[in-house]
Design an enzyme around this catalytic site. Structure first.
Site, PDB file in Angstrom:
ATOM      1  N   GLU A 227       1.770  -2.037   8.926  1.00  0.00           N
ATOM      2  CA  GLU A 227       1.553  -3.557   8.823  1.00  0.00           C
ATOM      3  C   GLU A 227       2.939  -4.140   8.783  1.00  0.00           C
ATOM      4  O   GLU A 227       2.969  -5.308   9.389  1.00  0.00           O
ATOM      5  CB  GLU A 227       0.544  -4.009   7.851  1.00  0.00           C
ATOM      6  CG  GLU A 227       1.017  -4.073   6.555  1.00  0.00           C
ATOM      7  CD  GLU A 227       1.058  -2.606   5.807  1.00  0.00           C
ATOM      8  OE1 GLU A 227       0.891  -1.646   6.355  1.00  0.00           O
ATOM      9  OE2 GLU A 227       1.232  -2.519   4.635  1.00  0.00           O
TER      10      GLU A 227
ATOM     11  N   CYS B 220      -1.338   4.068   2.878  1.00  0.00           N
ATOM     12  CA  CYS B 220      -0.557   4.532   1.663  1.00  0.00           C
ATOM     13  C   CYS B 220      -1.648   4.957   0.666  1.00  0.00           C
ATOM     14  O   CYS B 220      -2.111   6.007   0.975  1.00  0.00           O
ATOM     15  CB  CYS B 220       0.222   3.497   1.185  1.00  0.00           C
ATOM     16  SG  CYS B 220       1.572   3.993   0.185  1.00  0.00           S
TER      17      CYS B 220
ATOM     18  N   HIS C  42       3.642   2.058   5.750  1.00  0.00           N
ATOM     19  CA  HIS C  42       3.144   0.892   5.984  1.00  0.00           C
ATOM     20  C   HIS C  42       3.212   0.195   7.386  1.00  0.00           C
ATOM     21  O   HIS C  42       4.273  -0.476   7.700  1.00  0.00           O
ATOM     22  CB  HIS C  42       3.790  -0.113   4.972  1.00  0.00           C
ATOM     23  CG  HIS C  42       3.320   0.185   3.617  1.00  0.00           C
ATOM     24  ND1 HIS C  42       2.227  -0.488   2.930  1.00  0.00           N
ATOM     25  CD2 HIS C  42       3.808   0.984   2.674  1.00  0.00           C
ATOM     26  CE1 HIS C  42       2.092  -0.076   1.824  1.00  0.00           C
ATOM     27  NE2 HIS C  42       2.931   1.032   1.692  1.00  0.00           N
TER      28      HIS C  42
HETATM   29  N1  GLN Z   1       0.504   4.065  -5.615  1.00  0.00           N
HETATM   30  C1  GLN Z   1       0.394   5.093  -4.329  1.00  0.00           C
HETATM   31  C2  GLN Z   1       1.796   5.612  -4.576  1.00  0.00           C
HETATM   32  O1  GLN Z   1       2.843   5.178  -5.336  1.00  0.00           O
HETATM   33  C3  GLN Z   1       0.464   4.457  -3.129  1.00  0.00           C
HETATM   34  C4  GLN Z   1       1.275   3.130  -2.871  1.00  0.00           C
HETATM   35  C5  GLN Z   1       1.166   2.305  -2.008  1.00  0.00           C
HETATM   36  O2  GLN Z   1      -0.007   2.064  -1.645  1.00  0.00           O
HETATM   37  N2  GLN Z   1       2.119   1.412  -1.462  1.00  0.00           N
HETATM   38  O3  GLN Z   1       2.210   6.483  -4.031  1.00  0.00           O
END
Ligand code: GLN
Length: 536
Positions: free
Chosen positions: A510, A382, A508
Site C-alpha cells: 500500500e 504483514c 507493505h
Molecule cells: N507485528 C508483526 C511484526 O512485527 C507485523 C507488523 C506489521 O503488520 N507491520 O512482524
C-alpha cells in the site's frame, strides 16, 4: 538556486495542510519543476515509529527505512516520486542532533540555546533537501500557529527568509473560514487572529489559502486582503472537495501555483500537464462496477490508521473503473462463526490489515479461515500474511497450537517467529526490519502475473517472520512461498493453491501505490473481487 515554500496552518488542526502542500507540489511538477515536500512535526518523538496509530494515524515507511508521518504518503501518491528520511523532521530529531553534537564537544565553550543552535539545525534540515537537486522545496510545518511547540520553527522560518532573500521564499498560510449558519456568513476573524499570531513571530504570509464550506465572495477576499496585508488575488479559496484528488484542480482554478511562481520570480515552463491525473479522476468518478471489501483490522475507529490502504483501494478501484466500498470490520468483533458469517457474507473480498500485538488476532485468523474455505478473495498484509500462515497450520496441518511468538511466546509450533537479528535488539525506536528489500517471484504464481517481473522491491516494517523450519510442510499442503528475499531466504509472499485469489505479503504494498502507478497487487485483487461478485 533552490526556492522554498513554507506551508503553515492556522485556526485549527486537520485543515489538510498535507493535501494543500501535495496539490501545490503536483501543479508545480506539472508545470515542469523538480519539486519535493518535507514535513516538520513539532513533537518530541524522534520519529512517529513508536506512536500508537490512535495517536497519529499510520506510520509511513520510506524506501530508505525511515518511519515517518502519513503526510509523506500523500506526497508520494500525488507526486509519484519517493520520499526519504530527509523529508520528515521532528523536534525530537532536531534536539537529538544538537545534543549529540554538544556531547561530542562541537559547541565547546558555548551555551547551547534554542536560538541559534536549534534554529540553525532546523534551517540546516530545510536546505539538506536542496542537495538532492530539487528546484523547489515545500516545507509543511505541522501543528497550528500559536502552539508552544511551533515557536522555534517559526523563528527559523523568519530567519531563513532573511538569509535567502524574500524573493526565494514564499509563506502560504492555510486557515479556516467558519460558516455560521445563524448569521448565514463566512467569518474572517479567526483568520485575522491567526495572521496576527504569525506577524508576532515576524512572518508576513504571502498567500492565504482559506478552507471553507461555502464559496468565498469577492467581498470576503477583499476584507481578508485588507486586514492581512495581502493583494486580493493572494487570497485563495479551498472549498470542500468530493475527494482529496480534486484539490490540485481546484487549486489550479484558483491559480495558487501561478501566485506562488510569481512571488518566487519563476515562469511556468509549460501549460500544466495533468492528463493522467484527469484520466484517473474520470475513472474514479464514473465507475461501471462496484465491490465491497472487508478491511479486517483493530484500529478501525480511526481510518487514518490505514490511510495508505484506503488510498491504494481508491487507485486500484479507478484502474478497474470500479467503486470500492471498504467496510471496516473490527477484528475483535469476530468472535465466533456466527459473527463471521454475518459480517463477511455480503463481501466480495477481504483484506486483513497489518498490526502489532495480540489484540484482535483470533478474529483475523477466523476471517482468513472463512475466506480460504469459501474461496473469497483474500489479501493479507504483514500481520495479515502472518495470520494466514498460522490459520493454515492450525486448520489444514492440524497443528492446533500453531502461533506467532508475538502472540504466544511459548507455543510448541512457532510458525511465525522473531527474526534472528531482532532477538538481540532492546531499543524499540527505529529497530524493526525497515524499508525496501528485494523479493524474487516464483514462476506461475499470481504475484508474478500481477507484477510482470521476476524481482521486485517493497517496503517492510516488522520484527517477526515466516519460520522456514515449517516451509516444506506448509508448501506440501498447498500454501506456497511465491516470493523470497534472495539475500536472506526470507519468505515474503505466500499464495494458496486452488483458490481464486489468496495472497499474503510480508511487506507493505500500500505504501507504493500512487495515482499514476496504482499498485499491481491491489489492482489485481480488485479484479478478482469483481470476478467473485459476477460469479455469485
Ligand atoms: N507485528 C508483526 C511484526 O512485527 C507485523 C507488523 C506489521 O503488520 N507491520 O512482524
Amino acid at each position: 538556486m533552490t526556492k522554498y515554500i513554507f506551508v503553515t496552518g492556522g485556526v485549527t488542526s486537520s485543515l489538510g495542510k498535507g493535501i494543500i502542500s501535495a496539490s501545490l507540489a503536483k501543479l508545480l511538477q506539472a508545470r515542469g519543476f523538480n519539486v519535493t515536500i518535507q514535513k516538520f512535526d513539532p513533537y518530541i518523538n524522534v520519529d512517529p515509529g513508536t506512536l500508537n496509530p490512535y495517536e497519529h494515524g499510520e506510520c509511513y515507511v520510506t524506501d530508505d527505512g525511515a518511519e515517518t508521518d502519513l503526510d509523506l504518503g500523500h506526497y508520494e501518491r500525488f507526486l509519484n516520486k519517493p520520499t526519504s528520511q530527509a523529508n520528515n523532521i521532528t523536534t525530537g530529531l532536531i534536539y537529538q542532533t544538537v545534543i549529540n553534537k554538544e556531547r561530542a564537544g562541537d559547541y565547546l565553550g558555548k551555551t547551547v540555546q534554542v536560538i541559534p543552535h536549534i534554529t540553525d539545525e532546523i534551517k540546516r534540515r530545510i536546505t539538506l533537501l536542496g542537495e538532492f537537486g530539487f528546484e523547489i522545496i515545500i516545507t509543511e510545518l505541522g501543528g497550528t500557529v500559536g502552539d508552544i511547540e511551533s515557536l522555534p520553527y517559526l523563528e527559523a522560518l523568519r530567519q531563513f527568509r532573511m538569509d535567502r532573500g524574500p524573493e526565494n521564499v514564499v509563506t502560504v498560510h492555510l486557515t479556516l473560514l467558519p460558516f455560521l449558519s445563524a448569521a448565514q456568513e463566512l467569518k474572517t476573524k479567526p483568520t485575522q487572529h491567526s495572521v496576527k499570531e504569525l506577524l508576532e513571530a515576524g512572518i508576513q504570509p504571502d498567500i492565504l489559502v482559506c478552507r471553507t464550506e461555502k464559496p468565498v465572495t469577492d467581498d470576503i477576499r477583499a476584507k481578508l486582503a485588507l486586514f492581512c496585508n495581502l493583494k486580493t488575488e493572494n487570497v485563495i479559496e479551498a472549498i470542500d472537495a468530493d475527494t482529496i484528488y480534486d484539490v490540485p484542480l481546484l487549486m489550479l482554478k484558483e491559480r495558487l501555483d501561478l501566485r506562488v511562481l510569481e512571488k518566487l520570480g519563476l515562469q511556468s515552463r509549460n501549460e500544466p500537464d495533468l492528463k493522467n491525473w484527469k484520466k484517473f479522476l474520470g475513472h474514479l468518478k464514473n465507475p461501471s462496477e462496484e465491490v465491497r471489501i472487508g478491511l479486517i483490522g483493530k484500529y478501525n475507529e480511526l481510518p487514518d490508521a490505514y490511510k495508505s490502504i484506503h488510498e491504494a483501494f481508491v487507485h486500484a478501484g479507478a484502474a478497474n473503473e470500479c467503486k470500492v466500498e471498504v467496510v471496516a470490520i473490527h477484528s475483535e468483533h469476530l468472535e465466533d462463526e456466527a459473527d463471521i458469517k454475518k459480517q463477511l457474507k455480503e463481501l466480495d473480498g477481504i483484506l486483513v490489515a497489518p498490526g502489532f500485538g495480540e489484540r484482535g488476532i483470533e478474529g483475523k485468523i477466523r476471517s482468513i479461515q472463512f475466506a480460504r474455505e469459501k474461496k473469497l478473495p483474500f489479501f493479507g498484509i504483514c500481520l495479515g500474511m502472518q495470520c494466514a500462515v498460522v490459520e493454515f497450520c492450525r486448520n489444514v496441518l492440524k497443528m492446533k497450537d500453531a502461533s506467532s511468538t508475538e502472540v504466544n511466546p511459548n507455543t510448541k509450533n512457532p510458525v511465525i517467529d522473531m527474526m534472528a537479528e531482532q532477538k538481540k535488539i532492546k531499543n524499540k525506536g527505529g529497530t524493526m526490519r525497515l524499508g525496501a528489500y528485494r523479493c524474487e517471484l516464483k514462476d506461475k504464481s499470481i504475484v508474478k502475473k500481477c507484477y510482470k517481473s521476476d524481482i521486485i522491491s517493497e517496503r517492510h516494517r516488522h520484527r517477526y517472520e515466516f519460520n522456514n523450519n515449517y516451509l516444506d510442510l506448509i508448501q506440501e499442503q498447498g500454501l506456497i512461498a511465491t516470493g523470497i528475499n534472495p539475500e536472506q531466504q526470507l519468505v515474503e509472499i505466500v499464495e494458496l493453491k486452488n483458490h481464486p485469489w489468496f495472497v499474503g505479503v510480508q511487506f507493505h504494498p500500500e505504501l507504493k501505490s500512487t495515482v499514476e502507478n496504482p499498485h499491481p497487487l491491489f489492482v489485481h485483487f480488485i479484479k478478482a473481487c469483481i470476478q467473485q461478485k459476477t460469479s455469485k
